[in-house]
Design an enzyme around this catalytic site. Structure first.
Site, PDB file in Angstrom:
ATOM      1  CG  HIS A  82     -15.099   0.120  -5.266  1.00  0.00           C
ATOM      2  ND1 HIS A  82     -16.133   0.041  -4.349  1.00  0.00           N
ATOM      3  CD2 HIS A  82     -13.984   0.419  -4.536  1.00  0.00           C
ATOM      4  CE1 HIS A  82     -15.657   0.297  -3.151  1.00  0.00           C
ATOM      5  NE2 HIS A  82     -14.363   0.518  -3.230  1.00  0.00           N
TER       6      HIS A  82
ATOM      7  CG  PHE B 108      -2.257   0.513  -6.993  1.00  0.00           C
ATOM      8  CD1 PHE B 108      -2.588   1.716  -7.588  1.00  0.00           C
ATOM      9  CD2 PHE B 108      -3.070   0.031  -5.964  1.00  0.00           C
ATOM     10  CE1 PHE B 108      -3.698   2.447  -7.182  1.00  0.00           C
ATOM     11  CE2 PHE B 108      -4.179   0.764  -5.542  1.00  0.00           C
ATOM     12  CZ  PHE B 108      -4.485   1.974  -6.152  1.00  0.00           C
TER      13      PHE B 108
ATOM     14  CG  ASP C 108      -2.244   0.778   0.980  1.00  0.00           C
ATOM     15  OD1 ASP C 108      -2.160   2.002   0.728  1.00  0.00           O
ATOM     16  OD2 ASP C 108      -3.327   0.180   1.046  1.00  0.00           O
TER      17      ASP C 108
ATOM     18  N   GLY D 133       4.525   1.490  -1.830  1.00  0.00           N
ATOM     19  CA  GLY D 133       4.682   1.967  -3.204  1.00  0.00           C
ATOM     20  C   GLY D 133       3.340   2.324  -3.797  1.00  0.00           C
TER      21      GLY D 133
HETATM   22  C1  LIG Z   1     -10.923   1.606  -0.130  1.00  0.00           C
HETATM   23  S1  LIG Z   1      -9.350   1.360   0.623  1.00  0.00           S
HETATM   24  C2  LIG Z   1      -9.328  -0.414   0.694  1.00  0.00           C
HETATM   25  C3  LIG Z   1      -8.314  -0.952   1.653  1.00  0.00           C
HETATM   26  C4  LIG Z   1      -8.333  -2.480   1.841  1.00  0.00           C
HETATM   27  N1  LIG Z   1      -8.023  -3.197   0.614  1.00  0.00           N
HETATM   28  C5  LIG Z   1      -9.657  -2.908   2.398  1.00  0.00           C
HETATM   29  O1  LIG Z   1     -10.412  -3.575   1.689  1.00  0.00           O
HETATM   30  O2  LIG Z   1      -9.940  -2.592   3.558  1.00  0.00           O
HETATM   31  C6  LIG Z   1      -8.295   1.759  -0.741  1.00  0.00           C
HETATM   32  C7  LIG Z   1      -6.806   1.545  -0.481  1.00  0.00           C
HETATM   33  O3  LIG Z   1      -6.080   1.890  -1.675  1.00  0.00           O
HETATM   34  C8  LIG Z   1      -4.848   2.449  -1.265  1.00  0.00           C
HETATM   35  N2  LIG Z   1      -4.276   3.204  -2.393  1.00  0.00           N
HETATM   36  C9  LIG Z   1      -4.769   4.318  -2.970  1.00  0.00           C
HETATM   37  N3  LIG Z   1      -3.953   4.740  -3.955  1.00  0.00           N
HETATM   38  C10 LIG Z   1      -2.916   3.852  -4.002  1.00  0.00           C
HETATM   39  C11 LIG Z   1      -1.752   3.734  -4.831  1.00  0.00           C
HETATM   40  N4  LIG Z   1      -1.505   4.618  -5.788  1.00  0.00           N
HETATM   41  N5  LIG Z   1      -0.937   2.679  -4.613  1.00  0.00           N
HETATM   42  C12 LIG Z   1      -1.186   1.773  -3.636  1.00  0.00           C
HETATM   43  N6  LIG Z   1      -2.273   1.841  -2.813  1.00  0.00           N
HETATM   44  C13 LIG Z   1      -3.124   2.868  -3.009  1.00  0.00           C
HETATM   45  C14 LIG Z   1      -5.267   3.333  -0.102  1.00  0.00           C
HETATM   46  O4  LIG Z   1      -4.177   3.729   0.696  1.00  0.00           O
HETATM   47  C15 LIG Z   1      -6.257   2.423   0.627  1.00  0.00           C
HETATM   48  O5  LIG Z   1      -5.625   1.625   1.597  1.00  0.00           O
END
Ligand SMILES: C[S@@+](CC[C@H](N)C(=O)[O-])C[C@H]1O[C@@H](n2cnc3c(N)ncnc32)[C@H](O)[C@@H]1O
Length: 335
Positions: free
Chosen positions: A245, A227, A199, A225
């Protein structure tokens, strides 16, 4: 599709939705659901939180009419079992959610009309940055967001291990796995499995305590990092829970292509998502779809939407496994 029939008062209640959610927000923010566990009189509570007693009284009475509180006499209130869900320490608690949705998210919804007219993501135009960029510069809000995700995960994710067999997986990569709750739940139930939590840096740094609480820290690697650049390679199972989503189709394909580049040729990709237009479509799914539109420019998707995204990214949709009554696992394999 069956349509609902609502009478006039029901329609007025729908229109009054923000009145109710803002009242809940204020009482949650001031910690009054917590205080009501120990103190029934509203005047000392008002004094403690610095509220105008007569104004507080009226909000408490409004929440009695919504079923969250009970009025014991002219001066005393108690939590109902529903109100207790808004306290801080209850399993599956909704206090952080009520505050998160009552502040930046609520103000973003106020610009839905402008999103309809301009196509711009409301959160970005109201707050001057995209949601995830904003969270990187606001530690307090980020902490609230991460706690909310963890609390929802604690309630909804145990069903994932009950519904999906991880026995043939060896190295699970949780892409954008937040603070590690899902990884903790899956690894605890599958002692043979090793995990990688990936994350943004300010999120993975919160993970050690969560992973330790599941007793799986020694089987987990944390990688920070984005994604949009790459995801950790070498896993045979990649899971993305409530990630796709958050993004429009082109951004989602960028993420999925990076997973495709990282996954082993016999690996599996698991998307934990609501699936629209199926028997599993949860009641709130169409509103959640709008919430994604407002907050991130993302969307909820149908089976065919997922199939097309996956094809564009070098995967084939294999099957959709329902998980509890809120979500599904969309399983795909590399082409
Ligand atoms: C809606 S949350 C979901 C978190 C987890 N998967 C859950 O289901 O509880 C979205 C996640 O995407 C991560 N995120 C957003 N942009 C990102 C990026 N560019 N690279 C990696 N993670 C990212 C956020 O930090 C957050 O933890």
């Amino acid at each position: 599709m069956a349509s609902k029939t609502l009478d006039r008062p029901d329609v007025i209640r729908l229109i009054a939705g923000p009145w109710i959610s803002q009242s809940i927000y204020v009482i949650a923010k001031l910690g009054i659901f917590d205080l009501l566990e120990k103190e029934a009189y509203y005047q000392p509570i008002a004094q403690k939180v610095g509220a105008q007693p007569e104004v507080l009284l009226r909000i408490l009475q409004a929440l009695v009419s919504e079923g969250l509180l009970e009025q014991l006499d002219n001066e005393r209130f108690a939590l109902t079992s529903s109100g207790r869900l808004l306290t801080s320490d209850v399993h599956g608690g909704l206090r952080n959610l009520a505050i998160l949705w009552g502040e930046e998210f609520y103000h973003s919804w106020g610009s839905l009309l402008s999103t309809v007219e301009t196509g711009e993501t409301a959160f970005d135009s109201v707050h001057g940055a995209s949601l995830f960029a904003y969270l990187q510069t606001r530690p307090e809000v980020a902490q609230r967001f991460n706690k909310t995700m963890t609390e929802l995960a604690n309630v909804f994710y145990p069903a994932i291990v009950a519904s999906y067999d991880f026995s043939t997986s060896t190295q699970l990569v949780d892409v954008a796995g937040g603070c590690g709750t899902l990884l903790g739940i899956i690894l605890k139930a599958n002692p043979h499995l090793k995990g990688t939590l990936f994350d943004l840096p300010h999120v993975v740094e919160q993970a050690p305590a969560v992973l330790a609480s599941y007793g799986v820290a020694d089987r987990c690697t944390r990688v920070a990092g984005s994604f949009f650049e790459s995801v950790p390679s070498g896993g045979d199972t990649y899971i993305l829970s409530n990630i796709i989503h958050d993004w429009d189709n082109d951004r989602a394909v960028e993420i999925l292509k990076n997973c495709r580049a990282a996954i082993t040729s016999t690996g599996k990709l698991l998307l934990v998502e609501m699936v629209l237009a199926t028997e599993e479509e949860p009641q709130l799914a169409r509103m959640t779809d709008l919430n994604m539109l407002v907050l991130t420019g993302g969307r909820e998707r149908t089976r065919s939407d997922f199939s097309q995204l996956l094809e564009r990214s070098g995967f084939t949709l294999q099957r959709i496994v329902p998980v509890g009554d809120m979500t599904c696992i969309v399983e795909a394999i590399p082409n």
